[in-house]
Scaffold this active site. Structure first.
Site, PDB file in Angstrom:
ATOM      1  N   GLU A   1      -5.987   2.284 -15.695  1.00  0.00           N
ATOM      2  CA  GLU A   1      -5.528   2.005 -14.322  1.00  0.00           C
ATOM      3  C   GLU A   1      -4.470   3.020 -13.918  1.00  0.00           C
ATOM      4  O   GLU A   1      -3.807   3.615 -14.774  1.00  0.00           O
ATOM      5  CB  GLU A   1      -4.897   0.595 -14.284  1.00  0.00           C
ATOM      6  CG  GLU A   1      -5.756  -0.464 -13.605  1.00  0.00           C
ATOM      7  CD  GLU A   1      -5.795  -0.341 -12.084  1.00  0.00           C
ATOM      8  OE1 GLU A   1      -5.678   0.765 -11.553  1.00  0.00           O
ATOM      9  OE2 GLU A   1      -5.944  -1.390 -11.432  1.00  0.00           O
TER      10      GLU A   1
ATOM     11  N   ASP B   1       1.095  -3.602 -11.008  1.00  0.00           N
ATOM     12  CA  ASP B   1       2.139  -4.184 -10.166  1.00  0.00           C
ATOM     13  C   ASP B   1       2.310  -5.645 -10.607  1.00  0.00           C
ATOM     14  O   ASP B   1       2.978  -5.930 -11.602  1.00  0.00           O
ATOM     15  CB  ASP B   1       1.638  -4.039  -8.719  1.00  0.00           C
ATOM     16  CG  ASP B   1       2.652  -4.414  -7.675  1.00  0.00           C
ATOM     17  OD1 ASP B   1       3.040  -5.587  -7.624  1.00  0.00           O
ATOM     18  OD2 ASP B   1       3.058  -3.553  -6.881  1.00  0.00           O
TER      19      ASP B   1
ATOM     20  N   ASP C   1      -2.821   6.149  -3.121  1.00  0.00           N
ATOM     21  CA  ASP C   1      -2.854   6.443  -1.680  1.00  0.00           C
ATOM     22  C   ASP C   1      -1.966   5.517  -0.864  1.00  0.00           C
ATOM     23  O   ASP C   1      -1.571   4.437  -1.320  1.00  0.00           O
ATOM     24  CB  ASP C   1      -4.284   6.303  -1.154  1.00  0.00           C
ATOM     25  CG  ASP C   1      -4.715   4.838  -1.049  1.00  0.00           C
ATOM     26  OD1 ASP C   1      -4.510   4.091  -2.020  1.00  0.00           O
ATOM     27  OD2 ASP C   1      -5.234   4.445   0.007  1.00  0.00           O
TER      28      ASP C   1
HETATM   29  P1  5GP Z   1      -1.703  -5.626  -9.130  1.00  0.00           P
HETATM   30  O1  5GP Z   1      -3.037  -6.320  -9.184  1.00  0.00           O
HETATM   31  O2  5GP Z   1      -1.166  -5.244 -10.488  1.00  0.00           O
HETATM   32  O3  5GP Z   1      -0.682  -6.385  -8.324  1.00  0.00           O
HETATM   33  O4  5GP Z   1      -1.900  -4.307  -8.287  1.00  0.00           O
HETATM   34  C1  5GP Z   1      -2.673  -3.280  -8.744  1.00  0.00           C
HETATM   35  C2  5GP Z   1      -3.257  -2.464  -7.620  1.00  0.00           C
HETATM   36  O5  5GP Z   1      -2.449  -2.531  -6.419  1.00  0.00           O
HETATM   37  C3  5GP Z   1      -3.285  -1.028  -8.014  1.00  0.00           C
HETATM   38  O6  5GP Z   1      -4.504  -0.693  -8.654  1.00  0.00           O
HETATM   39  C4  5GP Z   1      -3.117  -0.325  -6.686  1.00  0.00           C
HETATM   40  O7  5GP Z   1      -4.381  -0.217  -6.060  1.00  0.00           O
HETATM   41  C5  5GP Z   1      -2.270  -1.255  -5.868  1.00  0.00           C
HETATM   42  N1  5GP Z   1      -0.836  -0.897  -5.938  1.00  0.00           N
HETATM   43  C6  5GP Z   1       0.156  -1.614  -6.508  1.00  0.00           C
HETATM   44  N2  5GP Z   1       1.343  -0.990  -6.365  1.00  0.00           N
HETATM   45  C7  5GP Z   1       1.088   0.152  -5.676  1.00  0.00           C
HETATM   46  C8  5GP Z   1       1.924   1.243  -5.234  1.00  0.00           C
HETATM   47  O8  5GP Z   1       3.150   1.305  -5.411  1.00  0.00           O
HETATM   48  N3  5GP Z   1       1.285   2.243  -4.572  1.00  0.00           N
HETATM   49  C9  5GP Z   1      -0.056   2.246  -4.329  1.00  0.00           C
HETATM   50  N4  5GP Z   1      -0.551   3.291  -3.676  1.00  0.00           N
HETATM   51  N5  5GP Z   1      -0.868   1.239  -4.734  1.00  0.00           N
HETATM   52  C10 5GP Z   1      -0.303   0.211  -5.411  1.00  0.00           C
END
Ligand code: 5GP
Length: 180
Positions: free
Chosen positions: A104, A108, A164
């Site tokens: 990945e 987040d 992005d």
């Molecule tokens: P999670 O499921 O861990 O909350 O988020 C993962 C996905 O959220 C990542 O694969 C990405 O697509 C998006 N994401 C989370 N934080 C960021 C960030 O700071 N910048 C960007 N561009 N995408 C993020």
């Protein structure tokens, strides 16, 4: 040399991680994987779209036999605290009895990785190792292990190096943080 600031759509981002810092994180992950997977033939699963840059960089530094496949997922969060991860493009590979390494760009809340990990396990993977270039520990809500973490960052929105903002910024070689 990366520019100190970039403008994407309506927002300004400031340089946060240089190409050199990223390259060094990529190499140390690859070195660890080369030790851990020597003599095995894992399937590398790159999560699109964001991880295509990081995934390719890692892939080129692997010294063991390995295959690569791609999956595209997107996460949706409603007003409720639970989220849903939708598969936009299925994995074109059989993971049954395979050692799988999921790659990945960023973790987040951990919702996406958790979903991918369970998906691989349910599909019969022998083992599932999770790898991410960036990790936001303050936002993480998961209860699973991220085996390979490149760089821990604060809970701020970042772009570049595959990541992005509304479609733009993926081609930036460095990583930029939203200006506050
Ligand atoms: P999670 O499921 O861990 O909350 O988020 C993962 C996905 O959220 C990542 O694969 C990405 O697509 C998006 N994401 C989370 N934080 C960021 C960030 O700071 N910048 C960007 N561009 N995408 C993020």
């Amino acid at each position: 040399m990366s520019t100190p600031e970039v403008h994407l759509h309506d927002k300004t981002f400031v340089l946060y991680l240089s190409e050199e810092e990223i390259a060094s994180a990529v190499s140390s992950i690859a070195e660890r994987m080369n030790k851990d997977f020597a003599g095995r033939t894992p399937l590398i699963v790159v999560v699109l779209n964001g991880a295509f840059v990081f995934g390719a960089e890692i892939f080129k530094q692997l010294t063991f036999d390995c295959e690569v496949a791609f999956i595209r997922v997107s996460s949706y969060r409603g007003t409720a605290s639970t989220g849903e991860v939708k598969e936009e493009m299925p994995l074109g590979a059989d993971v049954r009895d395979r050692d799988v390494i999921v790659i990945e760009d960023i973790v987040d809340s951990g919702l996406t990785m958790d979903n991918l990990r369970l998906r691989m396990a349910e599909a019969g993977a022998r083992s599932v190792s999770l790898c991410t270039l960036l990790f936001k520990p303050d936002a993480f809500q998961g209860v699973f292990e991220l085996k390979y973490v490149g760089i821990e960052i604060p809970d701020r929105f970042v772009v570049g190096h595959g990541l992005d903002y509304d479609g733009l910024g993926r081609n930036l070689p460095a990583i930029y943080q939203l200006k506050v």
